[in-house]
Design an enzyme around this catalytic site. Structure first.
Site, mmCIF file in Angstrom:
data_model
loop_
_atom_site.group_PDB
_atom_site.id
_atom_site.type_symbol
_atom_site.label_atom_id
_atom_site.label_comp_id
_atom_site.label_asym_id
_atom_site.label_seq_id
_atom_site.Cartn_x
_atom_site.Cartn_y
_atom_site.Cartn_z
ATOM 1 N N HIS A 96 0.861 -1.192 0.000
ATOM 2 C CA HIS A 96 0.000 0.000 0.000
ATOM 3 C C HIS A 96 0.889 1.231 0.000
ATOM 4 O O HIS A 96 1.828 1.323 0.784
ATOM 5 C CB HIS A 96 -0.889 -0.022 1.251
ATOM 6 C CG HIS A 96 -1.666 1.238 1.440
ATOM 7 N ND1 HIS A 96 -2.455 1.784 0.445
ATOM 8 C CD2 HIS A 96 -1.788 2.076 2.508
ATOM 9 C CE1 HIS A 96 -3.022 2.891 0.897
ATOM 10 N NE2 HIS A 96 -2.629 3.100 2.136
ATOM 11 N N HIS A 98 0.951 5.781 -0.972
ATOM 12 C CA HIS A 98 0.213 6.981 -1.343
ATOM 13 C C HIS A 98 0.965 7.649 -2.496
ATOM 14 O O HIS A 98 1.154 8.868 -2.499
ATOM 15 C CB HIS A 98 0.055 7.928 -0.152
ATOM 16 C CG HIS A 98 -0.947 7.452 0.863
ATOM 17 N ND1 HIS A 98 -1.453 8.262 1.848
ATOM 18 C CD2 HIS A 98 -1.546 6.244 1.035
ATOM 19 C CE1 HIS A 98 -2.319 7.571 2.593
ATOM 20 N NE2 HIS A 98 -2.377 6.337 2.125
ATOM 21 N N ASP A 121 0.277 -4.948 -20.650
ATOM 22 C CA ASP A 121 1.307 -5.928 -20.278
ATOM 23 C C ASP A 121 1.069 -6.453 -18.866
ATOM 24 O O ASP A 121 1.570 -7.523 -18.503
ATOM 25 C CB ASP A 121 2.700 -5.285 -20.326
ATOM 26 C CG ASP A 121 3.239 -5.208 -21.749
ATOM 27 O OD1 ASP A 121 2.754 -5.960 -22.613
ATOM 28 O OD2 ASP A 121 4.148 -4.392 -21.985
ATOM 29 N N HIS A 171 -8.614 7.569 -1.338
ATOM 30 C CA HIS A 171 -7.512 7.131 -0.493
ATOM 31 C C HIS A 171 -6.268 6.825 -1.341
ATOM 32 O O HIS A 171 -5.400 7.695 -1.480
ATOM 33 C CB HIS A 171 -7.994 5.928 0.326
ATOM 34 C CG HIS A 171 -6.991 5.401 1.299
ATOM 35 N ND1 HIS A 171 -7.289 4.449 2.229
ATOM 36 C CD2 HIS A 171 -5.676 5.676 1.473
ATOM 37 C CE1 HIS A 171 -6.220 4.172 2.940
ATOM 38 N NE2 HIS A 171 -5.229 4.912 2.499
ATOM 39 N N TYR A 229 6.938 -13.942 -23.584
ATOM 40 C CA TYR A 229 7.741 -12.795 -23.190
ATOM 41 C C TYR A 229 8.692 -13.188 -22.062
ATOM 42 O O TYR A 229 8.300 -13.897 -21.138
ATOM 43 C CB TYR A 229 6.813 -11.665 -22.721
ATOM 44 C CG TYR A 229 7.545 -10.436 -22.243
ATOM 45 C CD1 TYR A 229 7.891 -9.426 -23.128
ATOM 46 C CD2 TYR A 229 7.915 -10.322 -20.910
ATOM 47 C CE1 TYR A 229 8.567 -8.297 -22.682
ATOM 48 C CE2 TYR A 229 8.592 -9.199 -20.461
ATOM 49 C CZ TYR A 229 8.907 -8.200 -21.355
ATOM 50 O OH TYR A 229 9.582 -7.096 -20.917
HETATM 51 ZN ZN LIG Z 1 -3.224 4.779 3.217
#
Ligand SMILES: [Zn+2]
Length: 231
Positions: A96, A98, A121, A171, A229
């Protein structure tokens, strides 16, 4: 002596890559590595700067969010990670961030349209964006609900193994993969896809999605049963 040396190492390296790739500032962002045999994940401790991280600082948590091993509090986003491990079969890592361009699309509450081969891709659909969370859920078990919102967005629509990324509306991005390293790699690719899509929109706001033949060609040559690939 820890039983989870390898898992700690994997989570540590993944978190450090988030920083090295320029996807996080200050203490933002977190990555975890999952061990399905033991039903635990290793995740970044809450509020600790990347400079201070070490494999030993990672926190081992089970899928009920109980700390199994570690002296620090786990990332505040831990419950989102464990919801994803419980519901998305086969994933071994979650990340996660930002990162700016992915967050920009999340804040605009827009899925990222599949405009070109770089995107195709990695996935053959738009990058999905969730609905905005309702007030009851925000007031409730917020981090758990964030995971539940992602699972809800995917249910019956996207296969998590084929679409390893999502934007949580207002978010930011969550990504996953068959390892913590792969989850971080997908965060990096998502940021690049988000940037390219924004620039495309800016040059030509009415750009249509790339045509289906090219989407299929690029996705299949990397991920199809006759993929050719790479080495
Ligand atoms: Zn966050």
């Amino acid at each position: 002596m820890t039983r989870f040396l390898t898992l700690r190492q994997q989570a540590y390296e993944a978190n450090m890559l988030l920083q090295r790739y320029g996807l996080v500032v200050a203490t933002f962002g977190n990555a975890s590595a999952f061990d399905p045999d033991n039903g635990v994940c290793a995740i970044k401790p809450s509020g600790v700067s990347y400079e201070e991280l070490s494999p030993e600082a990672m926190v081992i948590v089970d899928l009920d969010n109980t700390v199994v091993e570690g002296n620090l509090r786990p990332s505040s986003d831990t419950k989102t990670h464990t919801v994803l491990y419980r519901n998305f079969e086969g994933i071994r890592g979650v990340a996660h961030t930002h990162s700016s361009y992915a967050v920009a699309w999340a804040q605009a509450k827009k899925s990222i349209p599949l405009f070109g081969t770089t995107h195709a891709d990695h996935l053959a659909t738009d990058v999905p964006c969730t609905e905005v969370m309702n007030d009851d859920k925000i007031k409730g078990d917020y981090e758990h609900e964030t995971g539940a919102l992602i699972v809800e967005t995917f249910a019956g629509t996207y296969a998590p193994r084929e679409v390893p990324m999502v934007l949580v509306a207002s978010h930011g991005p969550f990504t996953w993969g068959e390892s913590a390293h792969k989850a971080v790699y997908n965060s990096l690719m998502l940021e690049e896809i988000a940037k390219m899509a924004l620039l495309t929109r800016r040059i030509a706001p009415d750009t249509p999605r790339m045509k289906q033949q090219l989407i299929a060609k690029h996705y299949e040559r990397k991920h199809g049963k006759n993929a050719y690939y790479g080495q």
